[in-house]
Design a protein around this motif. Structure first.
Motif, PDB file in Angstrom:
ATOM      1  N   PRO A  41      -4.372  -1.146  -0.924  1.00  0.00           N
ATOM      2  CA  PRO A  41      -5.373  -0.286  -0.679  1.00  0.00           C
ATOM      3  C   PRO A  41      -5.326   0.199   0.626  1.00  0.00           C
ATOM      4  CG  PRO A  41      -6.097  -2.518  -1.332  1.00  0.00           C
ATOM      5  CD  PRO A  41      -5.010  -2.473  -1.683  1.00  0.00           C
ATOM      6  N   GLU A  42      -4.722  -0.660   1.569  1.00  0.00           N
ATOM      7  CA  GLU A  42      -4.601  -0.212   2.919  1.00  0.00           C
ATOM      8  C   GLU A  42      -3.478   0.859   3.154  1.00  0.00           C
ATOM      9  OE1 GLU A  42      -4.132  -3.341   2.050  1.00  0.00           O
ATOM     10  OE2 GLU A  42      -5.510  -4.642   2.991  1.00  0.00           O
ATOM     11  N   PHE A  43      -2.499   0.938   2.247  1.00  0.00           N
ATOM     12  CA  PHE A  43      -1.334   1.838   2.458  1.00  0.00           C
ATOM     13  C   PHE A  43      -1.800   3.152   1.772  1.00  0.00           C
ATOM     14  CE2 PHE A  43       2.721   3.848   0.788  1.00  0.00           C
ATOM     15  CZ  PHE A  43       3.205   3.970   2.332  1.00  0.00           C
ATOM     16  N   ILE A  44      -2.352   3.048   0.574  1.00  0.00           N
ATOM     17  CA  ILE A  44      -2.594   4.369  -0.245  1.00  0.00           C
ATOM     18  C   ILE A  44      -3.301   5.533   0.723  1.00  0.00           C
ATOM     19  CG2 ILE A  44      -3.938   5.170  -2.283  1.00  0.00           C
ATOM     20  CD1 ILE A  44      -3.552   2.518  -3.424  1.00  0.00           C
ATOM     21  N   PRO A  45      -4.135   5.294   1.447  1.00  0.00           N
ATOM     22  CA  PRO A  45      -4.763   6.366   2.015  1.00  0.00           C
ATOM     23  C   PRO A  45      -3.913   6.794   3.174  1.00  0.00           C
ATOM     24  CG  PRO A  45      -5.947   4.095   2.663  1.00  0.00           C
ATOM     25  CD  PRO A  45      -5.241   3.973   1.635  1.00  0.00           C
ATOM     26  N   VAL A  46      -3.153   6.015   3.530  1.00  0.00           N
ATOM     27  CA  VAL A  46      -2.078   6.574   4.711  1.00  0.00           C
ATOM     28  C   VAL A  46      -1.236   7.516   4.278  1.00  0.00           C
ATOM     29  CG1 VAL A  46      -0.325   5.636   6.224  1.00  0.00           C
ATOM     30  CG2 VAL A  46      -2.252   4.145   6.113  1.00  0.00           C
ATOM     31  N   PHE A  47      -0.721   7.125   2.974  1.00  0.00           N
ATOM     32  CA  PHE A  47       0.335   8.085   2.268  1.00  0.00           C
ATOM     33  C   PHE A  47      -0.541   9.171   1.851  1.00  0.00           C
ATOM     34  CE2 PHE A  47       4.159   7.658  -0.438  1.00  0.00           C
ATOM     35  CZ  PHE A  47       4.322   9.082  -0.674  1.00  0.00           C
ATOM     36  N   GLY A  48      -1.704   9.189   1.400  1.00  0.00           N
ATOM     37  CA  GLY A  48      -2.626  10.493   1.161  1.00  0.00           C
ATOM     38  C   GLY A  48      -2.680  11.192   2.266  1.00  0.00           C
ATOM     39  N   ASP A  49      -3.119  10.672   3.380  1.00  0.00           N
ATOM     40  CA  ASP A  49      -3.417  11.415   4.517  1.00  0.00           C
ATOM     41  C   ASP A  49      -1.979  12.160   4.914  1.00  0.00           C
ATOM     42  OD1 ASP A  49      -5.978  10.609   4.942  1.00  0.00           O
ATOM     43  OD2 ASP A  49      -5.503   9.066   6.487  1.00  0.00           O
ATOM     44  N   CYS A  50      -0.957  11.698   4.965  1.00  0.00           N
ATOM     45  CA  CYS A  50       0.393  12.154   5.387  1.00  0.00           C
ATOM     46  C   CYS A  50       0.609  13.757   4.393  1.00  0.00           C
ATOM     47  CB  CYS A  50       1.461  11.275   4.837  1.00  0.00           C
ATOM     48  SG  CYS A  50       1.545  10.137   6.246  1.00  0.00           S
ATOM     49  N   ILE A  51       0.233  13.239   2.943  1.00  0.00           N
ATOM     50  CA  ILE A  51       0.386  14.528   2.278  1.00  0.00           C
ATOM     51  C   ILE A  51      -0.555  15.689   2.613  1.00  0.00           C
ATOM     52  CG2 ILE A  51      -0.347  15.245   0.055  1.00  0.00           C
ATOM     53  CD1 ILE A  51       0.669  12.749  -0.965  1.00  0.00           C
ATOM     54  N   ARG A  52      -1.944  15.278   3.161  1.00  0.00           N
ATOM     55  CA  ARG A  52      -2.912  16.263   3.578  1.00  0.00           C
ATOM     56  C   ARG A  52      -2.632  16.936   4.886  1.00  0.00           C
ATOM     57  NH1 ARG A  52      -6.356  12.690   0.453  1.00  0.00           N
ATOM     58  NH2 ARG A  52      -6.043  11.072   2.106  1.00  0.00           N
ATOM     59  N   MET A  53      -1.903  15.880   5.846  1.00  0.00           N
ATOM     60  CA  MET A  53      -1.631  16.393   7.119  1.00  0.00           C
ATOM     61  C   MET A  53      -0.504  17.285   7.170  1.00  0.00           C
ATOM     62  SD  MET A  53      -2.695  13.589   9.879  1.00  0.00           S
ATOM     63  CE  MET A  53      -1.883  12.123   9.194  1.00  0.00           C
ATOM     64  N   ALA A 245      -1.536  11.099  -7.452  1.00  0.00           N
ATOM     65  CA  ALA A 245      -2.191   9.652  -7.470  1.00  0.00           C
ATOM     66  C   ALA A 245      -2.411   9.203  -6.018  1.00  0.00           C
ATOM     67  CB  ALA A 245      -1.208   8.651  -8.048  1.00  0.00           C
ATOM     68  N   TYR A 246      -1.526   9.356  -5.194  1.00  0.00           N
ATOM     69  CA  TYR A 246      -1.637   8.693  -3.733  1.00  0.00           C
ATOM     70  C   TYR A 246      -2.567   9.920  -3.090  1.00  0.00           C
ATOM     71  CZ  TYR A 246       1.901   4.732  -3.429  1.00  0.00           C
ATOM     72  OH  TYR A 246       2.454   3.670  -3.505  1.00  0.00           O
ATOM     73  N   GLU A 247      -2.458  11.030  -3.345  1.00  0.00           N
ATOM     74  CA  GLU A 247      -3.686  11.945  -2.586  1.00  0.00           C
ATOM     75  C   GLU A 247      -4.983  11.727  -3.084  1.00  0.00           C
ATOM     76  OE1 GLU A 247      -2.742  15.843  -2.513  1.00  0.00           O
ATOM     77  OE2 GLU A 247      -4.354  16.219  -1.161  1.00  0.00           O
TER      78      GLU A 247
END
Lengths: 390, 390
Positions: A41-53, A245-247
């Motif tokens: 759960p700590e890493f998932i939003p980091v990956f999601g943020d990378c997609i968004r940014m 999924a990650y996003e």
């Protein structure tokens, strides 16, 4: 326990090749993140943020980023294996080494490739492109935004709009490995269908991440292909659900992402999109750094490889050695002065020129004094080399 | 400037999933190396050493390592695109999730795949393999040394020798993503033709490196293929000259290597091959850690997924939840105690079991107390969960 504030990277020569480039202490510290589960759960939003940014950097609202463990080269496989079906036509605009490689990749996956070759240092004439597009139905047109081998900058907007006018069903694929975050790119407005890049150039992260961003139009073309995707590792059938999924805040598994590098990429994207200078200002600073270096080279009597400034990259400079001097006269002298530049890469003129990168902090953080250091070392090295050869 | 001696990774939960795994401060510090040119005289020998030390870990004299930016998954593409020509037969021994994926990959590149499926928790009967090998000519036989989805350990030596006896022209391909440096592997003596792995498991480095090692026999088969290689990024035609160049002390370019990760891999390989404990002792320590955890689980009434200890991995343990308890009863309680384990992955029984990794420093550095910490947290979490559900 070393804190983010405490961490300072080791002393080293200034790396001003056209990638990898100098990266910040914070990015390197993030690359030294303790091991984390790729589904935590700590890493998932980091990956999601990378997609968004990543979308933010390319000024696109809804294109689909693919962040995959691999080199920039893998982006060619993604395009060739997902968007072109065997037997379909691809038109490759060639401004250096990377046009040949992209052609080779497309052919590996069964495309019929036509190349339009620019003279060394130039770009392909729009009329020539138009003629080619009218002669045959092309599934994709590819071009290299900045060809790392020549420092030639193509006019992305002009090419994209030409394709839309003449052959709107052709997908516009831009190899932007050496331009994302150092050259202005407006993916949606210009109508680019695929932008492919890598982490180690303008995006200011260590190498190891293939970054491909596909417009919804490209995704639709992919979804409606009738033959199977011809790669496994590069297959968007596998990756699309993972990225979604990650996003969406969930984990999914196809292959283990490069977790530490994703932390590093996140930190660099944060700096680029959420701290000063703004993205626009960053492009302006790259133009300034480029002008400084190109002006200084000109003053030293060095000729650049691009035929004129309008087709010269802002994130790198390719310079011919002056008459009578060769690589071993210049590059070791720069090295002794703590400056690492790159030799030639274009096969036809490999030994006749060298390349200087000025992307990321080297251009945007003027406090570092990188540009001046490069210019001074160049002046001194040339003077010394000329003295020796005189 | 942070020194190697000063650098200490941030506090974090103990990561005991079957990869990524805990890595040392020195490896993380190496991953935070300042940016370096991938063709610099400083970097070339680091890459060359990685190639040489990879051979040492697998006890092979002359097999050819390929170190390529990518996930372990990319190893399947390397095997499928380089060693199997379209229409040729591949025999896949299936001991879990990864057998299906390898089959899928082989088929993508045109192989005709036959699968021999073991019951969940078991391995394929040698007599069944022998019968299959006699029924048809197979170009490759593949098996998963440790299937990360089930924790099942295949008998690599037995399989390799069976193939040599019954079908000597068939290449023996071992998916060793979850076994290199945690399970004994003797590539030359056992007669393995390809060993494929990744950086983030026993090799104790962050994820992002696909590591494939091919015997000279496999390289010869590759060299004498009659149809073109069916991948670009995974093509050994591209990579073989690169690997040879770096090993010989020269640079060559096909795609930018993950420079920082190569520094990290170098540091981990150095620790594994050049510092105590020895490689043999490391395998023994993995067996000990495994026995401790499996014994403790047994004492707690937990059943393991492998049907018996002789087919159970030494680098990980897969355990069914006890009757009446589910993932949400156990995993969050372990998490609260600072222990991160992994849920199930095998599609048929995904929600019925969980997985504990015990590779690298968790097994080899007993001073850390990782194994005891895991056992204690497991005891406490189960007691608490039973109390709650009673």
């Amino acid at each position: 326990m070393t804190s983010r504030e405490d961490f300072k990277q080791a002393q080293h020569k200034l790396l001003v090749i056209p990638g990898p480039i100098e990266v910040t202490d914070e990015v390197l510290f993030a690359n030294a993140h303790p091991s984390m589960s790729h589904v935590s759960p700590e890493f998932i939003p980091v990956f999601g943020d990378c997609i968004r940014m990543t979308r933010q950097v390319l000024l696109t609202k809804d294109a689909q980023p693919f962040l995959i463990s691999g080199s920039g080269t893998l982006g060619w496989d993604q395009v060739s294996a997902n968007l072109v079906e065997p037997g379909e036509n691809a038109l490759v605009l060639h401004t250096g080494y990377f046009g040949d490689s992209f052609s080779d990749c497309l052919q590996t996956y069964g495309a019929k490739v036509g190349q339009l070759k620019a003279p060394i240092g130039g770009t392909v004439d729009p009329a020539t492109i138009e003629k080619a597009l009218k002669s045959k139905k092309y599934k994709v047109l590819t071009f290299t935004h900045v060809d790392t081998s020549t420092g030639v900058l193509s006019n992305a907007k002009e090419i994209a709009q030409l394709v839309q006018r003449v052959s709107p069903s052709t997908l516009v694929v831009m190899d932007a490995v050496c331009s994302v975050a150092s050259e202005e790119i407006n993916m949606d407005d210009w109508g680019l269908d695929v932008v492919m890049t890598a982490s180690q150039k303008g995006l200011s992260t260590p190498p190891g991440l293939s970054i491909v961003v596909a417009s919804q139009k490209a995704i639709n073309v992919f979804q409606s292909r009738t033959s199977p995707v011809t790669s496994y590792y590069a297959s968007w059938r596998k990756w699309l659900p993972i990225m979604k999924a990650y996003e969406d805040g969930n984990a999914a598994y196809f292959a283990t992402p490069p977790v530490n590098l994703i932390y590093a990429f996140h930190e660099s994207l944060r700096q680029i999109t959420k701290t000063a200078p703004s993205l626009e200002k960053r492009f302006e600073l790259h133009r300034q750094a480029s002008k400084q270096i190109k002006d200084a080279a000109k003053a030293l009597g060095l000729n650049q490889l691009p035929v004129n400034d309008s087709v010269a990259a802002n994130g790198m400079t390719a310079l011919y050695y002056p008459d009578g001097l060769v690589a071993s006269d210049i590059l070791p002298r720069l090295g002794k002065r703590g400056i690492v530049v790159a030799g030639g890469l274009h096969t036809e003129i490999k030994d006749k020129y060298f390349r200087i990168g000025h992307m990321g902090v080297t251009a945007t953080d003027q406090q570092r004094g990188d540009v001046n250091a490069v210019i001074q070392a160049l002046q001194e090295s040339l003077a010394e080399a000329n003295l020796k050869s005189a």
